[in-house]
Write a protein that holds these residues in place. Structure first.
Motif, PDB file in Angstrom:
ATOM      1  N   MET A 219      75.087  29.138 132.484  1.00  0.00           N
ATOM      2  CA  MET A 219      74.959  30.321 131.647  1.00  0.00           C
ATOM      3  C   MET A 219      74.292  29.914 130.340  1.00  0.00           C
ATOM      4  O   MET A 219      74.603  28.869 129.779  1.00  0.00           O
ATOM      5  CB  MET A 219      76.346  30.917 131.382  1.00  0.00           C
ATOM      6  N   SER A 220      73.400  30.748 129.851  1.00  0.00           N
ATOM      7  CA  SER A 220      72.718  30.459 128.587  1.00  0.00           C
ATOM      8  C   SER A 220      73.679  30.662 127.424  1.00  0.00           C
ATOM      9  O   SER A 220      74.711  31.320 127.550  1.00  0.00           O
ATOM     10  CB  SER A 220      71.511  31.378 128.420  1.00  0.00           C
ATOM     11  N   LEU A 221      73.322  30.111 126.270  1.00  0.00           N
ATOM     12  CA  LEU A 221      74.169  30.287 125.081  1.00  0.00           C
ATOM     13  C   LEU A 221      74.231  31.756 124.684  1.00  0.00           C
ATOM     14  O   LEU A 221      75.296  32.265 124.318  1.00  0.00           O
ATOM     15  CB  LEU A 221      73.625  29.439 123.931  1.00  0.00           C
ATOM     16  N   GLY A 222      73.099  32.445 124.760  1.00  0.00           N
ATOM     17  CA  GLY A 222      73.081  33.875 124.446  1.00  0.00           C
ATOM     18  C   GLY A 222      73.950  34.669 125.409  1.00  0.00           C
ATOM     19  O   GLY A 222      74.650  35.607 125.013  1.00  0.00           O
ATOM     20  N   GLY A 223      73.918  34.271 126.683  1.00  0.00           N
ATOM     21  CA  GLY A 223      74.754  34.935 127.682  1.00  0.00           C
ATOM     22  C   GLY A 223      76.229  34.709 127.426  1.00  0.00           C
ATOM     23  O   GLY A 223      77.057  35.607 127.641  1.00  0.00           O
ATOM     24  N   LEU A 224      76.585  33.532 126.952  1.00  0.00           N
ATOM     25  CA  LEU A 224      77.977  33.220 126.622  1.00  0.00           C
ATOM     26  C   LEU A 224      78.468  34.089 125.467  1.00  0.00           C
ATOM     27  O   LEU A 224      79.567  34.644 125.515  1.00  0.00           O
ATOM     28  CB  LEU A 224      78.116  31.737 126.287  1.00  0.00           C
ATOM     29  N   ALA A 225      77.648  34.233 124.435  1.00  0.00           N
ATOM     30  CA  ALA A 225      78.013  35.080 123.293  1.00  0.00           C
ATOM     31  C   ALA A 225      78.150  36.537 123.732  1.00  0.00           C
ATOM     32  O   ALA A 225      79.095  37.237 123.350  1.00  0.00           O
ATOM     33  CB  ALA A 225      76.971  34.950 122.186  1.00  0.00           C
ATOM     34  N   GLU A 226      77.220  36.990 124.553  1.00  0.00           N
ATOM     35  CA  GLU A 226      77.254  38.369 125.049  1.00  0.00           C
ATOM     36  C   GLU A 226      78.515  38.623 125.874  1.00  0.00           C
ATOM     37  O   GLU A 226      79.168  39.655 125.728  1.00  0.00           O
ATOM     38  CB  GLU A 226      76.011  38.608 125.901  1.00  0.00           C
ATOM     39  N   LEU A 227      78.884  37.673 126.720  1.00  0.00           N
ATOM     40  CA  LEU A 227      80.087  37.799 127.539  1.00  0.00           C
ATOM     41  C   LEU A 227      81.336  37.875 126.667  1.00  0.00           C
ATOM     42  O   LEU A 227      82.229  38.697 126.909  1.00  0.00           O
ATOM     43  CB  LEU A 227      80.188  36.626 128.502  1.00  0.00           C
ATOM     44  N   ALA A 228      81.419  37.041 125.640  1.00  0.00           N
ATOM     45  CA  ALA A 228      82.579  37.052 124.735  1.00  0.00           C
ATOM     46  C   ALA A 228      82.703  38.402 124.034  1.00  0.00           C
ATOM     47  O   ALA A 228      83.803  38.956 123.919  1.00  0.00           O
ATOM     48  CB  ALA A 228      82.457  35.926 123.712  1.00  0.00           C
ATOM     49  N   ILE A 229      81.588  38.952 123.584  1.00  0.00           N
ATOM     50  CA  ILE A 229      81.604  40.252 122.905  1.00  0.00           C
ATOM     51  C   ILE A 229      82.020  41.359 123.876  1.00  0.00           C
ATOM     52  O   ILE A 229      82.868  42.204 123.548  1.00  0.00           O
ATOM     53  CB  ILE A 229      80.231  40.548 122.274  1.00  0.00           C
ATOM     54  N   LYS A 230      81.454  41.365 125.070  1.00  0.00           N
ATOM     55  CA  LYS A 230      81.801  42.392 126.062  1.00  0.00           C
ATOM     56  C   LYS A 230      83.278  42.356 126.409  1.00  0.00           C
ATOM     57  O   LYS A 230      83.931  43.394 126.514  1.00  0.00           O
ATOM     58  CB  LYS A 230      80.957  42.211 127.326  1.00  0.00           C
ATOM     59  N   LYS A 231      83.833  41.160 126.579  1.00  0.00           N
ATOM     60  CA  LYS A 231      85.258  41.041 126.919  1.00  0.00           C
ATOM     61  C   LYS A 231      86.144  41.512 125.764  1.00  0.00           C
ATOM     62  O   LYS A 231      87.171  42.144 125.981  1.00  0.00           O
ATOM     63  CB  LYS A 231      85.593  39.620 127.322  1.00  0.00           C
ATOM     64  N   ALA A 232      85.746  41.183 124.534  1.00  0.00           N
ATOM     65  CA  ALA A 232      86.531  41.627 123.369  1.00  0.00           C
ATOM     66  C   ALA A 232      86.523  43.149 123.268  1.00  0.00           C
ATOM     67  O   ALA A 232      87.566  43.766 123.048  1.00  0.00           O
ATOM     68  CB  ALA A 232      85.971  40.999 122.090  1.00  0.00           C
ATOM     69  N   LEU A 233      85.357  43.760 123.438  1.00  0.00           N
ATOM     70  CA  LEU A 233      85.259  45.222 123.357  1.00  0.00           C
ATOM     71  C   LEU A 233      86.015  45.880 124.508  1.00  0.00           C
ATOM     72  O   LEU A 233      86.686  46.898 124.313  1.00  0.00           O
ATOM     73  CB  LEU A 233      83.788  45.652 123.345  1.00  0.00           C
ATOM     74  N   ALA A 234      85.954  45.308 125.702  1.00  0.00           N
ATOM     75  CA  ALA A 234      86.672  45.854 126.858  1.00  0.00           C
ATOM     76  C   ALA A 234      88.187  45.737 126.685  1.00  0.00           C
ATOM     77  O   ALA A 234      88.942  46.504 127.273  1.00  0.00           O
ATOM     78  CB  ALA A 234      86.234  45.145 128.135  1.00  0.00           C
ATOM     79  N   SER A 235      88.621  44.780 125.855  1.00  0.00           N
ATOM     80  CA  SER A 235      90.060  44.578 125.622  1.00  0.00           C
ATOM     81  C   SER A 235      90.590  45.438 124.481  1.00  0.00           C
ATOM     82  O   SER A 235      91.746  45.300 124.098  1.00  0.00           O
ATOM     83  CB  SER A 235      90.336  43.106 125.326  1.00  0.00           C
ATOM     84  N   GLY A 236      89.737  46.285 123.904  1.00  0.00           N
ATOM     85  CA  GLY A 236      90.202  47.211 122.879  1.00  0.00           C
ATOM     86  C   GLY A 236      89.705  46.956 121.474  1.00  0.00           C
ATOM     87  O   GLY A 236      90.094  47.664 120.545  1.00  0.00           O
ATOM     88  N   ALA A 237      88.859  45.965 121.274  1.00  0.00           N
ATOM     89  CA  ALA A 237      88.325  45.713 119.923  1.00  0.00           C
ATOM     90  C   ALA A 237      87.382  46.845 119.535  1.00  0.00           C
ATOM     91  O   ALA A 237      86.630  47.360 120.376  1.00  0.00           O
ATOM     92  CB  ALA A 237      87.573  44.384 119.893  1.00  0.00           C
ATOM     93  N   SER A 238      87.433  47.239 118.282  1.00  0.00           N
ATOM     94  CA  SER A 238      86.498  48.252 117.797  1.00  0.00           C
ATOM     95  C   SER A 238      85.186  47.611 117.343  1.00  0.00           C
ATOM     96  O   SER A 238      84.149  48.272 117.332  1.00  0.00           O
ATOM     97  CB  SER A 238      87.124  49.065 116.662  1.00  0.00           C
ATOM     98  N   GLU A 239      85.231  46.336 116.992  1.00  0.00           N
ATOM     99  CA  GLU A 239      84.039  45.572 116.603  1.00  0.00           C
ATOM    100  C   GLU A 239      84.207  44.136 117.089  1.00  0.00           C
ATOM    101  O   GLU A 239      85.317  43.627 117.152  1.00  0.00           O
ATOM    102  CB  GLU A 239      83.869  45.504 115.078  1.00  0.00           C
ATOM    103  N   ALA A 240      83.081  43.499 117.399  1.00  0.00           N
ATOM    104  CA  ALA A 240      83.131  42.087 117.789  1.00  0.00           C
ATOM    105  C   ALA A 240      81.784  41.449 117.494  1.00  0.00           C
ATOM    106  O   ALA A 240      80.739  42.092 117.649  1.00  0.00           O
ATOM    107  CB  ALA A 240      83.465  41.937 119.262  1.00  0.00           C
ATOM    108  N   GLU A 241      81.821  40.212 117.040  1.00  0.00           N
ATOM    109  CA  GLU A 241      80.584  39.445 116.861  1.00  0.00           C
ATOM    110  C   GLU A 241      80.866  38.008 117.257  1.00  0.00           C
ATOM    111  O   GLU A 241      81.990  37.531 117.138  1.00  0.00           O
ATOM    112  CB  GLU A 241      80.046  39.544 115.434  1.00  0.00           C
ATOM    113  N   ALA A 242      79.826  37.342 117.757  1.00  0.00           N
ATOM    114  CA  ALA A 242      80.004  35.972 118.242  1.00  0.00           C
ATOM    115  C   ALA A 242      78.811  35.131 117.851  1.00  0.00           C
ATOM    116  O   ALA A 242      77.704  35.638 117.676  1.00  0.00           O
ATOM    117  CB  ALA A 242      80.162  35.977 119.757  1.00  0.00           C
TER     118      ALA A 242
END
Length: 71
Positions: A1-24
């Motif tokens: 997985m690319s570094l950009g893909g890893l950051a994108e995955l972390a943000i998507k999981k945080a938002l799916a878990s109920g976060a209103s904002e996320a940055e990585a």
């Protein structure tokens, strides 16, 4: 997985878990170490690591998480 893909995955999981904002941020760090005594080289070693930082907000509450994976 690319570094950009890893950051994108972390943000998507945080938002799916109920976060209103996320940055990585994700970065790969390469390190080379040379140990010497006087003018003689004793050892040379190298390695790398991947660092992930994640900031998540849920309403007005904010959490920060960091992780390091060594290659």
């Amino acid at each position: 997985m690319s570094l950009g893909g890893l950051a994108e995955l972390a943000i998507k999981k945080a938002l799916a878990s109920g976060a209103s904002e996320a940055e990585a941020y994700v970065r790969k760090v390469s390190i080379t170490s040379v140990r010497s005594v006087g003018t003689r080289i004793e050892s040379v070693s190298s390695g790398s690591r991947i660092e992930l930082g994640l900031r998540v907000a849920v309403g007005k509450r904010v959490a920060i998480y960091g992780a390091v994976v060594y290659d």
